[in-house]
Design a protein around this motif. Structure first.
Motif, short mmCIF file in Angstrom:
data_model
loop_
_atom_site.label_atom_id
_atom_site.label_comp_id
_atom_site.label_asym_id
_atom_site.label_seq_id
_atom_site.Cartn_x
_atom_site.Cartn_y
_atom_site.Cartn_z
N ARG A 146 4.62 7.49 -1.45
CA ARG A 146 4.44 6.33 -2.32
C ARG A 146 3.39 5.35 -1.79
N PHE A 147 3.18 5.33 -0.47
CA PHE A 147 2.17 4.41 0.09
C PHE A 147 0.80 4.73 -0.49
N ALA A 148 0.37 5.98 -0.35
CA ALA A 148 -0.94 6.36 -0.87
C ALA A 148 -0.98 6.25 -2.39
N ALA A 149 0.09 6.66 -3.05
CA ALA A 149 0.11 6.64 -4.52
C ALA A 149 -0.03 5.23 -5.07
N LEU A 150 0.54 4.25 -4.38
CA LEU A 150 0.51 2.86 -4.84
C LEU A 150 -0.62 2.05 -4.20
N GLY A 151 -1.39 2.66 -3.30
CA GLY A 151 -2.44 1.92 -2.61
C GLY A 151 -1.90 0.88 -1.65
N VAL A 152 -0.72 1.15 -1.08
CA VAL A 152 -0.05 0.20 -0.18
C VAL A 152 -0.44 0.52 1.26
N VAL A 153 -0.68 -0.52 2.04
CA VAL A 153 -1.09 -0.39 3.43
C VAL A 153 0.13 -0.30 4.33
N ALA A 154 0.12 0.65 5.25
CA ALA A 154 1.17 0.78 6.26
C ALA A 154 0.76 -0.02 7.49
N SER A 155 1.42 -1.13 7.72
CA SER A 155 1.12 -2.02 8.85
C SER A 155 2.12 -1.75 9.95
N ILE A 156 1.63 -1.15 11.04
CA ILE A 156 2.50 -0.54 12.05
C ILE A 156 2.20 -1.11 13.43
N GLN A 157 3.24 -1.21 14.25
CA GLN A 157 3.11 -1.67 15.64
C GLN A 157 3.55 -0.52 16.56
N PRO A 158 2.62 0.26 17.09
CA PRO A 158 3.00 1.43 17.90
C PRO A 158 3.90 1.08 19.08
#
Length: 554
Positions: free
Chosen positions: A401-413
């Motif tokens: 759904r992230f790619a499909a909706l153009g949503v950014v995954a904001s991640i803290q490794p």
């Protein structure tokens, strides 16, 4: 003849992230802009008698790091608090706290980075435990994730919550059977009565706790003290090669202090300050977000985003889950109701503002994506670059759904158990085995084509970029059912520079080493590509340049 540059950087291994010229050796800067990128001999020939020449000595040169998820005011203040990272056991805690109490005349002796199991594995910290640590003064300590504070009896009395009190949705003053508080305060709505009595009067956390300006309004002495703390924090960030920050809490007060620092020439990192919408706010308060955008719209300080919280954190079982936590009937604590959140998303998106939502549990992530999807249906598809912050436990059905909706995954490794910073076993007791394969699923998300950006969440972990780079590119290998989510080094560096410029809608002027781009540059003290990945956290910034100005030099 063209004027000589102000600065040239020579003999580097430039990672430009410019598709037209991905590699180079040197660059030139004039009036805050990169004016040339090329070979060392070519760029050296541009230098004049007044040009500053910096020899990178074969080390990596790349666009300045942009930490896309920080709490600048809180992180700055906490540089001066007692840091309990690595402290274990009652005796060690007592020694550290009493030494701090002897040095401090604060109304509340305050500490940060206290592990959830600081008194031992499986051991819940109580006010009585902390009374033994410091019996004669108010004492409180923050968990690393900043979602829990533990307070002793005197601190609870000072905050007026020893016998409980009103809290916001998703927050809890944990109570004992005898009707008194245990000392555990979950989420900002529970711990704000204690923060009001800390060194900065809780002003450093108001953008997070209330989303509004401090009440009462700070006087001149408080403003000066707060501004000085932020200036120290900015210098600390610059020392790690950071030239840009995306703040994750905000109010007019913070933006005003940053504006004053800019006028004084002390704003060392470009900083975005969001409007923070709380679940108890009427949606009409979004007019303040529009006003913040109007007032703060420069290259160094701006507002273009609304921040919200959907849930808490896994460690305190406040992250919102699709199924109950192991051995319980509890699924976590929603901060926003689903319908309320969706209505907020539609309103914010219609204003043309970006949205960033804290969502850690799988149900919280699903509801956040649902809200963003509803905004697209209501307002039409646009280049919104809405963000989901953290994404720690993801259901497989929501992966595409992230790619499909153009949503950014904001991640803290660095948050992950595999990230070398927190205990590797830290989440084993609060996750079901079938949830683990998609926990902290960085590479799985990247492979769907979704845009991924990296950050620290400072002060949850230190703002040192290279700790997080190591966490992503050389994570611990954990046994099944944990999966390998190792990141390619170039992908990691791109997610800390070029992609973080993109997520702030600035890809046409920053995030690349390219002629005509803003001169935001980090020169490292190692060739990062030649390093053993396990040693990446030993690399440091040798030179930081923001807007053509040297903001740090080792």
């Amino acid at each position: 003849m063209a004027a000589a540059p102000d600065l040239v950087i020579l003999n580097g291994k430039l990672v430009t992230f410019d598709p037209a010229r991905p590699r180079a050796e040197a660059l030139a800067v004039k009036h805050g802009t990169i004016t040339a990128v090329g070979a060392t001999g070519e760029i050296r020939g541009l230098a004049g008698s007044a040009t500053r020449v910096f020899d990178a000595q074969g080390a990596t040169v790349l666009p300045g790091f942009i930490d896309s998820h920080v709490h600048l005011f809180g992180g700055s203040v906490e540089l001066d608090y007692l840091n309990l990272y690595g402290v274990e056991g009652h005796d060690a805690l007592t020694e550290a706290v009493r030494a701090e109490a002897a040095r401090s005349d604060d109304r509340v002796v305050f500490a940060v980075m206290a592990a959830y199991d600081i008194l031992g594995p499986g051991r819940q910290t109580t006010r009585q435990d902390l009374d033994r640590v410091l019996p004669d003064r108010p004492f409180a300590m923050f968990a690393p994730d900043h979602h829990t504070i533990w307070a002793n009896t005197k601190a609870l009395e000072l905050g007026g919550i020893l016998h409980g009190g009103e809290t916001d949705a998703g927050a809890e003053i944990v109570m004992a059977p005898d009707g008194t508080a245990t000392g555990e305060l979950r989420e900002p709505g529970a711990y704000k009565p204690v923060l009001r009595h800390t060194r900065h009067g809780g002003r450093d956390m108001e953008g997070l706790v209330t989303g509004a300006d401090p009440v009462p309004a700070p006087g001149p002495a408080d403003r000066a003290r707060d501004k000085a703390a932020i200036a120290r924090g900015l210098a600390h960030c610059a020392s790690h090669g950071i030239t840009g920050l995306h703040n994750m809490d905000g109010n007019f007060y913070t933006a005003e202090l940053l504006t004053e620092l800019e006028a004084e020439g002390k704003l060392l990192c470009r900083t975005e300050v969001p409007f923070h919408l709380k679940s108890f706010d009427p949606l009409d308060r979004l007019e303040e977000a529009a006003e913040m955008r109007r007032r703060f719209s420069g290259d160094w300080i701006w507002t273009n985003r609304v921040k919200m919280f959907m849930d808490g954190v896994v460690e305190s079982r406040t992250a919102l889950m699709l199924r109950p936590y192991p051995g319980t009937t509890h699924v976590g604590d929603p901060v926003f109701g689903a319908d309320h959140f969706t209505e907020a998303c539609v309103r914010i998106d219609a204003m043309g503002l970006q949205i960033a939502t804290h969502a850690i549990g799988d149900l919280a992530i699903r509801r956040t994506l649902d809200g963003y999807e509803a905004a697209r249906r209501a307002n039409g598809v646009r280049d919104s670059r809405h963000r989901v912050e953290h994404i720690e436990v993801l259901h497989p059905d929501d992966l595409p759904r992230f790619a499909a909706l153009g949503v950014v995954a904001s991640i803290q490794p660095g948050h992950a158990p595999r990230g070398h910073i927190f205990p590797a076993h830290g989440l084993d007791e609060v996750l079901h085995p079938e949830q683990i394969p998609m926990a902290f699923a960085w590479q799985s998300i990247r492979e769907t084509g979704a845009r991924v950006c990296f950050s620290t969440d400072w002060p949850v972990i230190q703002v040192d970029v290279m700790d997080s780079v190591k966490a992503a590119a050389a994570p611990l290998e954990l046994p099944a059912p944990w999966t390998d989510q190792r990141q390619d080094l170039m992908d990691t560096l791109r997610s800390y520079t070029c992609d973080n410029a993109w997520v702030e809608f600035a890809e046409d002027r920053k995030g690349r080493l390219r002629d005509g781009f803003l001169a935001d540059i980090a020169v490292m003290d190692h060739d990062l590509e030649a390093m053993d990945p396990e040693a990446l956290d030993t690399a440091r910034a040798a030179l930081t340049v923001a807007g053509g100005r040297i903001t740090w030099e080792a």
